[in-house]
Design a protein around this motif. Structure first.
Motif, short mmCIF file in Angstrom:
data_model
loop_
_atom_site.label_atom_id
_atom_site.label_comp_id
_atom_site.label_asym_id
_atom_site.label_seq_id
_atom_site.Cartn_x
_atom_site.Cartn_y
_atom_site.Cartn_z
N GLU A 1 0.84 -1.20 0.00
CA GLU A 1 0.00 0.00 0.00
C GLU A 1 0.88 1.25 0.00
O GLU A 1 2.04 1.21 0.39
CB GLU A 1 -0.90 0.01 1.24
CG GLU A 1 -1.91 -1.12 1.29
CD GLU A 1 -2.73 -1.13 2.56
OE1 GLU A 1 -2.64 -0.14 3.32
OE2 GLU A 1 -3.44 -2.12 2.80
N GLY A 2 0.31 2.35 -0.47
CA GLY A 2 0.99 3.64 -0.38
C GLY A 2 2.04 3.89 -1.44
O GLY A 2 2.77 4.89 -1.38
N GLY A 3 2.17 2.99 -2.42
CA GLY A 3 3.11 3.23 -3.50
C GLY A 3 4.46 2.57 -3.34
O GLY A 3 5.34 2.75 -4.19
N THR A 4 4.68 1.82 -2.27
CA THR A 4 5.94 1.10 -2.09
C THR A 4 5.90 -0.23 -2.84
O THR A 4 4.96 -1.00 -2.67
CB THR A 4 6.21 0.82 -0.60
OG1 THR A 4 6.29 2.05 0.12
CG2 THR A 4 7.52 0.06 -0.41
N THR A 5 6.92 -0.49 -3.65
CA THR A 5 7.11 -1.80 -4.26
C THR A 5 8.52 -2.28 -3.97
O THR A 5 9.50 -1.56 -4.26
CB THR A 5 6.89 -1.76 -5.78
OG1 THR A 5 5.55 -1.35 -6.06
CG2 THR A 5 7.12 -3.14 -6.39
N PHE A 6 8.65 -3.46 -3.39
CA PHE A 6 9.95 -4.06 -3.13
C PHE A 6 10.37 -4.88 -4.35
O PHE A 6 9.63 -5.77 -4.80
CB PHE A 6 9.90 -4.96 -1.90
CG PHE A 6 9.70 -4.22 -0.61
CD1 PHE A 6 10.76 -3.55 -0.01
CD2 PHE A 6 8.47 -4.20 0.02
CE1 PHE A 6 10.58 -2.86 1.18
CE2 PHE A 6 8.28 -3.51 1.21
CZ PHE A 6 9.35 -2.84 1.80
N HIS A 7 11.55 -4.57 -4.88
CA HIS A 7 12.13 -5.32 -5.99
C HIS A 7 13.35 -6.06 -5.46
O HIS A 7 14.20 -5.46 -4.79
CB HIS A 7 12.55 -4.38 -7.12
CG HIS A 7 11.44 -3.54 -7.66
ND1 HIS A 7 10.66 -3.93 -8.72
CD2 HIS A 7 10.99 -2.31 -7.29
CE1 HIS A 7 9.77 -3.00 -8.99
NE2 HIS A 7 9.94 -2.00 -8.14
N PHE A 8 13.48 -7.34 -5.77
CA PHE A 8 14.53 -8.17 -5.20
C PHE A 8 15.63 -8.37 -6.24
O PHE A 8 15.40 -8.93 -7.30
CB PHE A 8 13.93 -9.49 -4.71
CG PHE A 8 12.86 -9.25 -3.67
CD1 PHE A 8 13.19 -9.09 -2.35
CD2 PHE A 8 11.53 -9.12 -4.05
CE1 PHE A 8 12.21 -8.82 -1.39
CE2 PHE A 8 10.54 -8.85 -3.10
CZ PHE A 8 10.89 -8.70 -1.77
N VAL A 9 16.83 -7.86 -5.91
CA VAL A 9 17.94 -7.78 -6.86
C VAL A 9 18.97 -8.85 -6.49
O VAL A 9 19.52 -8.84 -5.38
CB VAL A 9 18.58 -6.39 -6.82
CG1 VAL A 9 19.71 -6.31 -7.84
CG2 VAL A 9 17.54 -5.31 -7.09
N THR A 10 19.26 -9.72 -7.43
CA THR A 10 20.16 -10.84 -7.15
C THR A 10 21.53 -10.70 -7.81
O THR A 10 22.37 -11.58 -7.65
CB THR A 10 19.53 -12.17 -7.62
OG1 THR A 10 19.28 -12.09 -9.03
CG2 THR A 10 18.24 -12.45 -6.88
N ASP A 11 21.76 -9.60 -8.53
CA ASP A 11 23.03 -9.48 -9.26
C ASP A 11 23.90 -8.32 -8.77
O ASP A 11 24.64 -7.73 -9.54
CB ASP A 11 22.80 -9.39 -10.77
CG ASP A 11 21.78 -8.34 -11.16
OD1 ASP A 11 21.12 -7.78 -10.27
OD2 ASP A 11 21.64 -8.08 -12.37
N GLY A 12 23.81 -8.00 -7.47
CA GLY A 12 24.81 -7.15 -6.86
C GLY A 12 24.46 -5.69 -6.69
O GLY A 12 23.44 -5.20 -7.16
N ILE A 13 25.39 -4.98 -6.03
CA ILE A 13 25.13 -3.59 -5.63
C ILE A 13 25.10 -2.65 -6.83
O ILE A 13 24.36 -1.66 -6.82
CB ILE A 13 26.14 -3.10 -4.58
CG1 ILE A 13 27.56 -2.99 -5.16
CG2 ILE A 13 26.12 -4.00 -3.34
CD1 ILE A 13 28.54 -2.28 -4.22
N GLU A 14 25.91 -2.92 -7.86
CA GLU A 14 25.92 -2.03 -9.01
C GLU A 14 24.59 -2.09 -9.75
O GLU A 14 24.05 -1.06 -10.18
CB GLU A 14 27.08 -2.40 -9.95
CG GLU A 14 28.45 -2.36 -9.31
CD GLU A 14 28.92 -0.96 -8.99
OE1 GLU A 14 28.32 0.01 -9.49
OE2 GLU A 14 29.90 -0.83 -8.22
#
Length: 204
Positions: free
Chosen positions: A111-124
């Motif tokens: 809710e509220g416009g937050t979307t969690f995206h899960f990144v598996t290929d590092g900080i860059e």
């Protein structure tokens, strides 16, 4: 540097530099405090919104965010089943959040416009995606300390905003661990009742 290229970091730490204790779990988001309640004390200043309004507003003023897997959910338990993290149904970010992890997962819309995206290929990769999503605003690295240390060591943080609480933990996840030398220029400092807010510009 444009606003969208700017990377800031907000982190609450103890006087000896720790952002969390050892053995974080779903029931103990700040780790084992030995029954002393320091995990709650470390972030108690958030509850005094009137005294810390400027700092709290800055923490939620980014166009996109980056956080480590353990800041979204603990190392054990939360990733063995669908779980929406510690942030409740309406997380405070109201923007895209890129979670560094080794465990792939579909984006999680809240809710509220937050979307969690899960990144598996590092900080860059996480930084590039966050900068693309931030529009004309900046990117904020929200923690935990291990994630902040990675971005500091890679030279990606432009501004470091520390919220220093007057207690010592003695063990846990510590800011600046393994980062090496940094050239920091103090921009501002302000003492509040439960915390001292210090902002540094990271030079070089």
């Amino acid at each position: 540097m444009t606003t969208s290229d700017r990377v800031v970091c907000d982190l609450t730490i103890s006087a000896d530099g720790y952002a969390a204790g050892l053995d974080q779990t779903e029931d103990r988001p700040f780790g084992d405090d030995g029954g002393n309640g320091w995990g709650d004390r470390l972030h108690a200043w958030y509850e005094n919104a009137s005294e810390n309004r400027a700092e709290l507003d800055r923490m939620t003023g980014a166009g996109a965010y980056i956080m480590g897997r353990n800041m979204f959910g603990p190392l054990r338990g939360a990733w063995d089943r669908p779980w929406n993290g510690w942030w409740g149904d309406d997380p405070p970010y109201h923007a895209p959040v890129f979670v560094l992890t080794h465990h792939a997962r579909e984006p999680l819309e809240m809710e509220g416009g937050t979307t969690f995206h899960f990144v598996t290929d590092g900080i860059e990769s996480a930084l590039a995606r966050a900068q693309a999503a931030a529009g004309n605003s900046h990117v904020a690295v929200q923690g935990g300390a291990t994630t902040v240390n990675q971005y500091l060591a890679a030279g990606h943080v432009d501004e470091l905003r520390l919220h220093v609480v007057p207690l010592t933990l003695g063990a846990g996840t510590r800011l600046f661990e393994g980062v090496g030398q940094l050239d920091l220029e103090q921009v501002s400092s302000r003492a509040a009742t439960q915390v001292t807010h210090v902002t540094y510009r990271v030079r070089g």
